[in-house]
Design a protein around this motif. Structure first.
Motif, PDB file in Angstrom:
ATOM      1  N   ASN A 306      89.372 172.572  22.250  1.00 56.58           N
ATOM      2  CA  ASN A 306      89.544 173.718  21.172  1.00 56.58           C
ATOM      3  C   ASN A 306      88.582 174.634  21.604  1.00 56.58           C
ATOM      4  OD1 ASN A 306      90.741 175.137  19.372  1.00 56.58           O
ATOM      5  ND2 ASN A 306      89.852 174.297  17.645  1.00 56.58           N
ATOM      6  N   VAL A 307      87.379 174.335  22.146  1.00 58.67           N
ATOM      7  CA  VAL A 307      86.253 175.428  22.427  1.00 58.67           C
ATOM      8  C   VAL A 307      85.613 174.965  24.092  1.00 58.67           C
ATOM      9  CG1 VAL A 307      84.072 176.183  21.779  1.00 58.67           C
ATOM     10  CG2 VAL A 307      85.534 175.680  19.964  1.00 58.67           C
ATOM     11  N   THR A 308      85.502 175.952  24.905  1.00 62.53           N
ATOM     12  CA  THR A 308      84.824 175.645  25.946  1.00 62.53           C
ATOM     13  C   THR A 308      83.533 176.692  26.331  1.00 62.53           C
ATOM     14  OG1 THR A 308      87.092 175.289  27.094  1.00 62.53           O
ATOM     15  CG2 THR A 308      85.096 175.845  28.501  1.00 62.53           C
ATOM     16  N   LEU A 309      82.565 176.082  26.611  1.00 62.22           N
ATOM     17  CA  LEU A 309      81.391 176.659  26.912  1.00 62.22           C
ATOM     18  C   LEU A 309      81.110 176.738  28.453  1.00 62.22           C
ATOM     19  CD1 LEU A 309      79.027 175.530  23.993  1.00 62.22           C
ATOM     20  CD2 LEU A 309      80.406 177.654  23.977  1.00 62.22           C
ATOM     21  N   LYS A 310      80.716 177.874  28.932  1.00 60.63           N
ATOM     22  CA  LYS A 310      80.625 177.761  30.516  1.00 60.63           C
ATOM     23  C   LYS A 310      78.986 177.852  30.886  1.00 60.63           C
ATOM     24  CE  LYS A 310      85.121 179.700  31.543  1.00 60.63           C
ATOM     25  NZ  LYS A 310      86.154 180.712  32.188  1.00 60.63           N
ATOM     26  N   GLY A 311      78.832 176.774  31.646  1.00 60.29           N
ATOM     27  CA  GLY A 311      77.286 176.690  32.079  1.00 60.29           C
ATOM     28  C   GLY A 311      76.540 175.601  31.519  1.00 60.29           C
ATOM     29  N   PHE A 312      76.032 175.099  32.448  1.00 59.19           N
ATOM     30  CA  PHE A 312      75.344 173.560  31.924  1.00 59.19           C
ATOM     31  C   PHE A 312      73.716 174.015  32.000  1.00 59.19           C
ATOM     32  CE2 PHE A 312      73.066 169.683  33.425  1.00 59.19           C
ATOM     33  CZ  PHE A 312      73.067 169.069  32.432  1.00 59.19           C
ATOM     34  N   THR A 313      73.520 174.310  30.510  1.00 57.25           N
ATOM     35  CA  THR A 313      72.364 175.051  30.126  1.00 57.25           C
ATOM     36  C   THR A 313      72.032 174.248  28.776  1.00 57.25           C
ATOM     37  OG1 THR A 313      73.247 176.931  28.879  1.00 57.25           O
ATOM     38  CG2 THR A 313      72.780 177.168  31.195  1.00 57.25           C
ATOM     39  N   ALA A 314      70.790 174.162  28.570  1.00 59.13           N
ATOM     40  CA  ALA A 314      69.954 173.813  27.251  1.00 59.13           C
ATOM     41  C   ALA A 314      70.797 174.691  26.041  1.00 59.13           C
ATOM     42  CB  ALA A 314      68.636 173.825  27.133  1.00 59.13           C
ATOM     43  N   ASN A 316      73.728 176.123  25.983  1.00 59.38           N
ATOM     44  CA  ASN A 316      75.169 175.960  25.616  1.00 59.38           C
ATOM     45  C   ASN A 316      75.283 174.290  24.796  1.00 59.38           C
ATOM     46  OD1 ASN A 316      76.476 177.971  26.361  1.00 59.38           O
ATOM     47  ND2 ASN A 316      76.745 177.344  28.372  1.00 59.38           N
ATOM     48  N   LEU A 317      74.224 173.262  25.301  1.00 62.58           N
ATOM     49  CA  LEU A 317      74.152 171.970  24.566  1.00 62.58           C
ATOM     50  C   LEU A 317      73.938 172.474  22.999  1.00 62.58           C
ATOM     51  CD1 LEU A 317      72.732 169.358  26.905  1.00 62.58           C
ATOM     52  CD2 LEU A 317      74.843 169.309  25.659  1.00 62.58           C
ATOM     53  N   LYS A 318      72.722 173.028  22.832  1.00 63.04           N
ATOM     54  CA  LYS A 318      72.351 173.275  21.358  1.00 63.04           C
ATOM     55  C   LYS A 318      73.559 173.978  20.647  1.00 63.04           C
ATOM     56  CE  LYS A 318      67.439 174.398  22.545  1.00 63.04           C
ATOM     57  NZ  LYS A 318      66.695 175.259  22.550  1.00 63.04           N
ATOM     58  N   LYS A 319      74.534 175.163  21.500  1.00 67.03           N
ATOM     59  CA  LYS A 319      75.565 175.752  20.424  1.00 67.03           C
ATOM     60  C   LYS A 319      76.443 174.526  20.416  1.00 67.03           C
ATOM     61  CE  LYS A 319      75.257 180.145  22.947  1.00 67.03           C
ATOM     62  NZ  LYS A 319      75.974 181.006  23.880  1.00 67.03           N
ATOM     63  N   ALA A 320      76.950 173.691  21.265  1.00 66.45           N
ATOM     64  CA  ALA A 320      77.737 172.574  21.066  1.00 66.45           C
ATOM     65  C   ALA A 320      77.555 171.466  19.946  1.00 66.45           C
ATOM     66  CB  ALA A 320      77.863 171.558  22.468  1.00 66.45           C
ATOM     67  N   HIS A 321      76.221 171.335  19.818  1.00 65.09           N
ATOM     68  CA  HIS A 321      75.718 170.419  18.882  1.00 65.09           C
ATOM     69  C   HIS A 321      75.581 171.024  17.655  1.00 65.09           C
ATOM     70  CE1 HIS A 321      73.731 166.686  20.859  1.00 65.09           C
ATOM     71  NE2 HIS A 321      74.321 167.464  21.636  1.00 65.09           N
ATOM     72  N   GLU A 322      75.254 172.484  17.354  1.00 62.36           N
ATOM     73  CA  GLU A 322      75.263 173.012  16.185  1.00 62.36           C
ATOM     74  C   GLU A 322      76.688 173.117  15.605  1.00 62.36           C
ATOM     75  OE1 GLU A 322      71.940 176.501  16.857  1.00 62.36           O
ATOM     76  OE2 GLU A 322      73.816 176.810  17.289  1.00 62.36           O
ATOM     77  N   LEU A 323      77.758 173.266  16.691  1.00 57.84           N
ATOM     78  CA  LEU A 323      79.154 173.279  15.952  1.00 57.84           C
ATOM     79  C   LEU A 323      79.457 171.883  15.430  1.00 57.84           C
ATOM     80  CD1 LEU A 323      81.035 175.204  19.153  1.00 57.84           C
ATOM     81  CD2 LEU A 323      81.023 175.931  16.533  1.00 57.84           C
ATOM     82  N   LEU A 324      79.206 170.890  16.093  1.00 55.02           N
ATOM     83  CA  LEU A 324      79.432 169.748  15.457  1.00 55.02           C
ATOM     84  C   LEU A 324      78.726 169.316  14.195  1.00 55.02           C
ATOM     85  CD1 LEU A 324      79.607 167.487  18.759  1.00 55.02           C
ATOM     86  CD2 LEU A 324      81.649 167.975  17.340  1.00 55.02           C
ATOM     87  N   GLU A 325      77.585 169.690  14.360  1.00 59.34           N
ATOM     88  CA  GLU A 325      76.713 169.230  12.895  1.00 59.34           C
ATOM     89  C   GLU A 325      77.258 170.118  11.762  1.00 59.34           C
ATOM     90  OE1 GLU A 325      72.390 169.155  13.704  1.00 59.34           O
ATOM     91  OE2 GLU A 325      72.614 168.566  15.615  1.00 59.34           O
ATOM     92  N   SER A 326      78.038 171.329  11.879  1.00 62.27           N
ATOM     93  CA  SER A 326      78.420 171.927  10.852  1.00 62.27           C
ATOM     94  C   SER A 326      79.518 171.317  10.057  1.00 62.27           C
ATOM     95  CB  SER A 326      79.093 173.529  11.595  1.00 62.27           C
ATOM     96  OG  SER A 326      80.335 173.187  12.164  1.00 62.27           O
ATOM     97  N   ILE A 333      85.013 169.962  22.197  1.00 65.35           N
ATOM     98  CA  ILE A 333      84.335 170.913  22.594  1.00 65.35           C
ATOM     99  C   ILE A 333      83.765 170.567  23.939  1.00 65.35           C
ATOM    100  CG2 ILE A 333      82.178 170.329  21.484  1.00 65.35           C
ATOM    101  CD1 ILE A 333      81.319 173.233  21.231  1.00 65.35           C
ATOM    102  N   ALA A 334      83.943 171.447  25.139  1.00 63.19           N
ATOM    103  CA  ALA A 334      83.592 171.078  26.415  1.00 63.19           C
ATOM    104  C   ALA A 334      82.804 172.089  26.826  1.00 63.19           C
ATOM    105  CB  ALA A 334      84.750 170.941  27.228  1.00 63.19           C
ATOM    106  N   ILE A 335      81.697 171.591  27.883  1.00 64.39           N
ATOM    107  CA  ILE A 335      80.804 172.604  28.689  1.00 64.39           C
ATOM    108  C   ILE A 335      81.147 172.432  30.188  1.00 64.39           C
ATOM    109  CG2 ILE A 335      78.584 172.885  29.511  1.00 64.39           C
ATOM    110  CD1 ILE A 335      77.764 171.684  26.571  1.00 64.39           C
ATOM    111  N   LYS A 336      81.711 173.520  30.757  1.00 60.79           N
ATOM    112  CA  LYS A 336      82.189 173.704  32.329  1.00 60.79           C
ATOM    113  C   LYS A 336      80.688 173.942  33.015  1.00 60.79           C
ATOM    114  CE  LYS A 336      85.118 174.034  35.847  1.00 60.79           C
ATOM    115  NZ  LYS A 336      83.876 174.133  36.807  1.00 60.79           N
ATOM    116  N   PHE A 337      80.481 173.164  33.742  1.00 63.71           N
ATOM    117  CA  PHE A 337      79.388 173.532  34.641  1.00 63.71           C
ATOM    118  C   PHE A 337      79.645 174.548  35.752  1.00 63.71           C
ATOM    119  CE2 PHE A 337      76.790 169.210  34.741  1.00 63.71           C
ATOM    120  CZ  PHE A 337      77.139 168.946  33.188  1.00 63.71           C
TER     121      PHE A 337
END
Length: 337
Positions: A306-314, A316-326, A333-337
């Motif tokens: 449902n959500v894709t973040l582009k770039g393997f960065t700290a 983007n990982l923080k954004k992904a965790h924030e979304l889940l913790e909400s 949610i996926a992160i494309k390297f």
């Protein structure tokens, strides 16, 4: 290689909650694959381990977490028979070993599947952990079969989450069950219906909602939210001789005695059991992932991305965790390297 980890458990908004660092590329053991990762997905287990994995301590070497990935095999151990260099794969990993938040990872071939050809890497990366969990809870723990259980009712608590989304699809399309899923917001109700739920009920007043949908009791219940929080409700709603299963765990004892008069059963599901204990049937996860890949390629199942973040960065990982913790994340949610 580049990796992202943490040295101490911090709130996700803290600058040091994730740090990027360089480390040696791992060397595969006898049955391991070395995978160059192209995409990862983030799950609730990630933030739970980040919050507790280095509490009140500072690790000398950052801890690498992450348990969903898709990539390409770069090297194989000498006893590997299931894959070759160049194969595209996806997997959910092993909680006892370094995770997928890195450019390369070693992974036992027995818990790896071939990547679905119809999905891109980020779509594929969202599937393994949730699909394995949903498949095991339905078919290994409760032992549902389409032959004997078709048409029976199943209540899925937490229908719009990652596991709930794929569990709805498997329960409906593979097991042939009548699926009742919980959701309360318009967007989560719509999501559950799109996954195939026959009924969507409000988790805030679950007993009344289920009965208003026409079910006095249900044959099976899957809990993906809070075992003890829903325990009395599940006890009331389960049919005599029915089966309840949960993935959420509990810090307090579960009062199983409340199921006695109904002769109802209860099971835990923990997707990492097979790899953690190196069980005799550990390779079953390889087979399940390949079955799931076939079902995706045939169009029977669909990705829950449902959500894709582009770039393997700290960041983007923080954004992904924030979304889940909400607690409001729908699907994966996926992160494309």
């Amino acid at each position: 290689m580049k990796a992202i980890g943490f040295k101490t458990s911090l709130p996700i908004e803290n600058q040091e909650s994730f740090i990027e660092f360089e480390t040696s590329k791992p060397i595969p053991g006898e049955r391991d694959l070395l995978v160059k990762i192209d995409a990862i997905s983030v799950n609730p287990v990630d933030f739970k381990i980040r919050q507790s994995g280095a509490k009140d301590t500072v690790l000398e070497t950052p801890k690498i977490i992450g348990w969903d990935a898709a990539g390409i095999v770069q090297a194989v151990g000498e006893k590997v028979t299931l894959f070759e260099v160049g194969d595209l794969v996806y997997y959910a990993g092993d909680i006892t070993k370094p995770g997928s938040n890195a450019e390369y990872q070693i992974i036992d071939e027995r818990i790896v599947g071939r990547k679905p050809t119809s999905l891109n890497s980020q779509e594929a990366a969202t599937i393994p952990l949730t699909a394995l969990t949903a498949w095991e809870i339905l078919f290994d723990r409760i032992r549902i079969s389409a032959e004997k259980d078709k048409g029976k009712s199943i209540l899925i608590i937490g229908g719009a989450g990652g596991v709930g989304s794929i569990a709805i699809q498997l329960a409906k399309k593979i097991a042939g069950l009548t699926v009742i899923a919980t959701a309360s917001r318009p967007e989560t109700i719509d999501w559950c219906k799109k996954q195939g739920a026959d009924y969507v009920v409000d988790h805030k007043d679950l007993v009344s909602s289920v009965r208003e949908a026409g079910f006095e009791n249900v044959d099976f219940i899957l809990d993906f939210v809070d075992t003890n929080g829903y325990w009395d409700i599940m006890v009331e709603l389960i049919k005599p001789q029915g089966h309840i299963a949960s993935i959420t765990g509990s810090s307090d004892p579960v009062v199983l005695n409340k199921l006695k008069s109904k002769s109802a059963s209860f099971s835990w599901e923990f997707m990492y059991t097979r790899s953690m204990y190196q069980t005799e049937d550990m390779i079953e996860q390889h087979h399940i992932l390949n079955k799931i890949a076939d079902l995706l390629d045939e169009g029977v199942l669909k990705t829950t991305l449902n959500v894709t973040l582009k770039g393997f960065t700290a960041e983007n990982l923080k954004k992904a965790h924030e979304l889940l913790e909400s607690g409001k994340m729908i699907g994966k949610i996926a992160i494309k390297f």
